[in-house]
Design a protein around this motif. Sequence first.
Motif, mmCIF file in Angstrom:
data_model
loop_
_atom_site.group_PDB
_atom_site.id
_atom_site.type_symbol
_atom_site.label_atom_id
_atom_site.label_comp_id
_atom_site.label_asym_id
_atom_site.label_seq_id
_atom_site.Cartn_x
_atom_site.Cartn_y
_atom_site.Cartn_z
ATOM 1 N N THR A 125 35.627 37.084 25.237
ATOM 2 C CA THR A 125 34.410 36.532 24.268
ATOM 3 C C THR A 125 34.639 35.116 23.486
ATOM 4 O O THR A 125 34.043 34.688 23.340
ATOM 5 C CB THR A 125 34.366 37.943 23.314
ATOM 6 O OG1 THR A 125 33.962 39.031 23.998
ATOM 7 C CG2 THR A 125 33.311 37.514 22.064
ATOM 8 N N ASP A 135 32.217 34.023 33.680
ATOM 9 C CA ASP A 135 32.664 35.149 32.937
ATOM 10 C C ASP A 135 33.330 35.910 33.865
ATOM 11 O O ASP A 135 32.842 36.656 34.570
ATOM 12 C CB ASP A 135 31.758 35.882 32.236
ATOM 13 C CG ASP A 135 31.933 37.000 31.630
ATOM 14 O OD1 ASP A 135 33.090 37.205 31.541
ATOM 15 O OD2 ASP A 135 31.359 37.818 30.880
ATOM 16 N N GLN A 179 35.306 40.771 34.664
ATOM 17 C CA GLN A 179 35.380 41.918 35.817
ATOM 18 C C GLN A 179 35.620 41.327 37.482
ATOM 19 O O GLN A 179 35.845 42.175 38.146
ATOM 20 C CB GLN A 179 34.087 42.670 35.679
ATOM 21 C CG GLN A 179 33.448 43.222 34.739
ATOM 22 C CD GLN A 179 34.233 44.498 34.189
ATOM 23 O OE1 GLN A 179 35.056 45.100 35.078
ATOM 24 N NE2 GLN A 179 34.029 44.810 32.732
ATOM 25 N N SER A 191 39.717 38.468 30.060
ATOM 26 C CA SER A 191 40.435 38.965 28.957
ATOM 27 C C SER A 191 41.731 39.551 29.659
ATOM 28 O O SER A 191 41.787 40.199 31.032
ATOM 29 C CB SER A 191 39.611 40.208 28.389
ATOM 30 O OG SER A 191 38.541 39.744 27.674
ATOM 31 N N HIS A 248 43.413 42.341 28.545
ATOM 32 C CA HIS A 248 43.378 43.843 28.496
ATOM 33 C C HIS A 248 42.813 44.617 29.598
ATOM 34 O O HIS A 248 42.993 45.628 29.894
ATOM 35 C CB HIS A 248 42.716 44.438 27.193
ATOM 36 C CG HIS A 248 41.411 44.133 27.106
ATOM 37 N ND1 HIS A 248 40.289 44.805 27.402
ATOM 38 C CD2 HIS A 248 40.666 43.174 26.496
ATOM 39 C CE1 HIS A 248 39.287 44.634 27.181
ATOM 40 N NE2 HIS A 248 39.367 43.246 26.558
ATOM 41 N N LYS A 249 41.967 43.772 30.185
ATOM 42 C CA LYS A 249 41.185 44.477 31.606
ATOM 43 C C LYS A 249 42.252 44.173 32.787
ATOM 44 O O LYS A 249 42.040 44.931 33.965
ATOM 45 C CB LYS A 249 39.738 43.690 31.709
ATOM 46 C CG LYS A 249 38.811 44.121 30.777
ATOM 47 C CD LYS A 249 37.428 43.555 31.079
ATOM 48 C CE LYS A 249 36.604 43.345 29.933
ATOM 49 N NZ LYS A 249 36.031 44.751 29.397
ATOM 50 N N ARG A 281 28.873 55.420 32.988
ATOM 51 C CA ARG A 281 29.648 54.649 34.112
ATOM 52 C C ARG A 281 31.080 55.202 34.303
ATOM 53 O O ARG A 281 31.733 55.265 33.494
ATOM 54 C CB ARG A 281 29.488 53.221 33.598
ATOM 55 C CG ARG A 281 30.481 52.300 34.394
ATOM 56 C CD ARG A 281 30.588 50.750 33.902
ATOM 57 N NE ARG A 281 31.721 50.858 32.769
ATOM 58 C CZ ARG A 281 32.084 50.040 32.071
ATOM 59 N NH1 ARG A 281 31.274 48.653 32.158
ATOM 60 N NH2 ARG A 281 32.944 49.919 31.038
#
Length: 409
Positions: A97, A202, A205, A225, A227-228, A381
């Motif tokens: 973000t 982005d 994912q 990010s 943390h993913k 999900r």
Amino acid sequence: MNMMYDVEKIRADFPILSEEIRGQSLVFLDSAASAQKPRQVIDRVSDVYETSYANVHRGLHYLSEHATAAYEGAREKIRAFINADDVREVIYTKGATDAINLVAGSWGRQNLQAGDEIIISYAEHHSNIVPWQLLCEEKGAVLKVIPVDDEGAFHLDDFTALLSERTKIVAVTHVSNVLGTVLPIKEMARLAHQQGAVIMIDGCQGITHITIDVQDLDCDFYAFSGHKLYGPSGIGVLYGKAHLLEAMPPYQSGGDMIERVTFAKTTWAELPHKFEAGTPPIAQAIGLGAAIDYVRSIGIAAIAAHEQDLLNYTTQKLSAVDGVRLIGTAAGKGSVISFVMDCAHPHDIATIVDQTGVAIRAGHHCAQPLIDRFEIPSAARASFGMYNTRDDADRLVASLEKVKEIFAR
Ligand code: 7TS
């Protein structure tokens, strides 16, 4: 199933997976929101605080030099992981973000004028919609949206139809966090560049399931990010081509991002520090370096193959459950499965499966326009990480049978 992939060995590295949740073993199917952390990352972060913590870039003492070397060493690990040409192209941010806001707030403010166009896709996370909307409001620019079909697929001709000489930036997700659809970003980069536009990906994912080579993709910016990617929260990355970053004004200002300050005039530090104002997330950055070491020790391709197996297995099982509708069935999709059920609201589904120790996400997944597009109130999900098993999928399916029982009463 890949026999070489030792999922039990991997699971043993993740302490949280041996926790009991509501009296049952945990089935964690929410890694797309945030992944769990292996012991190697947890230990590295505690090790920083226990043995080598100090502020970076400032001190001339031993600990500061030590912390700086580890912090900058992690940047080099990130560079190699995404095959950036130069370590100066790797900017630490708070997360994806923050990275997207940096591009919109710095590159966007500098380069957009009234009437210019920004192209995003229907499948964007709010963090790749709202910064562009704010920029459009400020500049009088126009937001264009690539449509998605009923399977959740995107078509290049829909994209080319939107591209024009007014297009200044294309900002799209690599992989949809709801549909799992993988966008053809390399081809999109080529087409955007033909029109003289830049492209920002982005990669939240994408980075976790696809080997990223920013030079081969020829993308101008790639954001993700930590943390993913099995790393700490509070740290993320913006990759940007050096010549673009060099021409961009600072995004935030303060300590560490300056070369020389006088009350009359201030000059900026060299890349990457120009975009890293203030004390950074030091232990988190070092922890992200450890996460990348860990992921590389297993291999993104091996992880992706394992997750694809789980995706296929679970898709088959879920499709056989009466009253389940899958949202996002595009060919070649990544390992998230969004679904709705006839009998229950997604929030009820998530609450009931949670009672059985199964963690899934439900809601709009920060992609409200996409949820509206599929004319559903929200979606449940399940998303997979490197540590999930077919057993996890079976536990989910069994829990959904329970949902049906409860709501059939
Ligand atoms: N972009 C995509 C594609 C995402 O999936 C997410 C987070 C973000 C951006 C924002 O990342 P952040 O780390 O800066 O917050 N996605 C999700 C999700 O799918 N469920 O919870 C967060």
